[in-house]
Design a protein around this motif. Structure first.
Motif, short mmCIF file in Angstrom:
data_model
loop_
_atom_site.label_atom_id
_atom_site.label_comp_id
_atom_site.label_asym_id
_atom_site.label_seq_id
_atom_site.Cartn_x
_atom_site.Cartn_y
_atom_site.Cartn_z
N THR A 69 43.06 23.98 41.71
CA THR A 69 42.23 25.18 41.72
C THR A 69 42.86 26.37 40.99
OG1 THR A 69 43.16 25.86 43.85
CG2 THR A 69 41.13 24.54 43.90
N PHE A 70 44.10 26.23 40.57
CA PHE A 70 44.82 27.36 39.98
C PHE A 70 44.13 27.87 38.71
CE2 PHE A 70 48.26 29.13 37.30
CZ PHE A 70 48.66 30.17 38.13
N ASP A 71 43.83 26.98 37.79
CA ASP A 71 43.23 27.40 36.51
C ASP A 71 41.91 28.14 36.73
OD1 ASP A 71 45.31 26.34 35.02
OD2 ASP A 71 44.29 24.43 34.70
N GLN A 72 41.05 27.59 37.55
CA GLN A 72 39.75 28.22 37.79
C GLN A 72 39.91 29.57 38.49
OE1 GLN A 72 36.86 27.29 36.56
NE2 GLN A 72 35.89 29.09 37.44
N THR A 73 40.83 29.65 39.43
CA THR A 73 41.06 30.91 40.14
C THR A 73 41.54 31.98 39.17
OG1 THR A 73 41.54 29.76 42.20
CG2 THR A 73 42.33 32.02 42.01
N MET A 74 42.46 31.63 38.28
CA MET A 74 42.97 32.60 37.31
C MET A 74 41.87 33.05 36.35
SD MET A 74 46.01 33.15 38.30
CE MET A 74 45.53 32.69 39.98
N LYS A 75 41.00 32.13 35.96
CA LYS A 75 39.87 32.49 35.10
C LYS A 75 38.93 33.45 35.82
CE LYS A 75 40.00 28.38 32.28
NZ LYS A 75 39.42 27.10 31.94
N GLU A 76 38.67 33.19 37.09
CA GLU A 76 37.78 34.06 37.86
C GLU A 76 38.38 35.45 38.05
OE1 GLU A 76 36.97 31.88 41.45
OE2 GLU A 76 35.77 30.38 40.38
N ILE A 77 39.67 35.52 38.33
CA ILE A 77 40.33 36.82 38.48
C ILE A 77 40.23 37.60 37.16
CG2 ILE A 77 42.59 37.94 38.72
CD1 ILE A 77 43.26 35.75 40.81
N ALA A 78 40.51 36.94 36.05
CA ALA A 78 40.44 37.60 34.75
C ALA A 78 39.01 38.03 34.41
CB ALA A 78 40.99 36.69 33.67
N GLU A 79 38.05 37.19 34.75
CA GLU A 79 36.65 37.52 34.49
C GLU A 79 36.23 38.75 35.28
OE1 GLU A 79 32.49 35.40 35.53
OE2 GLU A 79 33.84 34.20 34.31
N GLN A 80 36.60 38.82 36.54
CA GLN A 80 36.28 39.99 37.36
C GLN A 80 36.94 41.25 36.79
OE1 GLN A 80 37.61 38.84 41.26
NE2 GLN A 80 35.90 37.43 41.58
N ALA A 81 38.17 41.11 36.33
CA ALA A 81 38.87 42.25 35.74
C ALA A 81 38.19 42.69 34.44
CB ALA A 81 40.33 41.88 35.49
N ASN A 82 37.78 41.74 33.62
CA ASN A 82 37.09 42.08 32.37
C ASN A 82 35.76 42.77 32.64
OD1 ASN A 82 38.81 41.28 30.22
ND2 ASN A 82 38.37 39.14 30.67
N LEU A 83 35.03 42.30 33.62
CA LEU A 83 33.76 42.95 33.97
C LEU A 83 33.99 44.38 34.46
CD1 LEU A 83 31.87 40.03 35.77
CD2 LEU A 83 31.33 41.05 33.54
N ALA A 84 35.00 44.55 35.29
CA ALA A 84 35.32 45.89 35.79
C ALA A 84 35.71 46.82 34.64
CB ALA A 84 36.44 45.82 36.82
N ALA A 85 36.50 46.31 33.70
CA ALA A 85 36.90 47.12 32.54
C ALA A 85 35.68 47.49 31.70
CB ALA A 85 37.93 46.37 31.71
N ALA A 86 34.79 46.54 31.49
CA ALA A 86 33.58 46.81 30.70
C ALA A 86 32.72 47.88 31.36
CB ALA A 86 32.78 45.52 30.51
N GLU A 87 32.60 47.84 32.67
CA GLU A 87 31.84 48.86 33.39
C GLU A 87 32.48 50.23 33.23
OE1 GLU A 87 31.39 47.61 37.45
OE2 GLU A 87 30.23 45.84 36.89
N MET A 88 33.80 50.27 33.31
CA MET A 88 34.50 51.54 33.15
C MET A 88 34.31 52.11 31.75
SD MET A 88 37.99 50.61 35.17
CE MET A 88 38.68 52.25 35.18
N VAL A 89 34.40 51.26 30.75
CA VAL A 89 34.21 51.70 29.36
C VAL A 89 32.78 52.20 29.17
CG1 VAL A 89 34.13 50.91 26.96
CG2 VAL A 89 36.06 50.28 28.42
N ALA A 90 31.82 51.52 29.77
CA ALA A 90 30.42 51.93 29.66
C ALA A 90 30.20 53.32 30.28
CB ALA A 90 29.51 50.91 30.33
N ARG A 91 31.04 53.68 31.25
CA ARG A 91 30.94 55.00 31.89
C ARG A 91 31.80 56.04 31.19
NH1 ARG A 91 31.63 51.94 36.89
NH2 ARG A 91 33.74 52.76 36.88
#
Length: 68
Positions: free
Chosen positions: A27-49
């Motif tokens: 599960t390590f690879d998928q968990t790391m991908k999910e963590i990074a995806e959540q971080a990228n989405l949060a960054a995109a929202e911040m940039v949009a604001r």
């Protein structure tokens, strides 16, 4: 991809037991991908604001990656 690499390195360094368990369970690879995806989405929202990209990336690195 960069945030995923940061997450992997952070987990391997600070959470070796959990990392080993997750790798054993497959599960390590998928968990790391999910963590990074959540971080990228949060960054995109911040940039949009209106947050500068570099600032947004530093914030999500701290709050989403290193706080895990």
């Amino acid at each position: 991809m960069r945030l995923e690499m940061t997450a992997r390195q952070h987990w391997e360094k600070t959470k070796p037991k959990e990392t080993a368990q997750m790798k054993k369970a497959g599960t390590f690879d998928q968990t790391m991908k999910e963590i990074a995806e959540q971080a990228n989405l949060a960054a995109a929202e911040m940039v949009a604001r209106g947050t500068p990209l570099q600032t947004a990336l530093e914030i999500v690195r701290t709050e989403h990656i290193l706080a895990q």
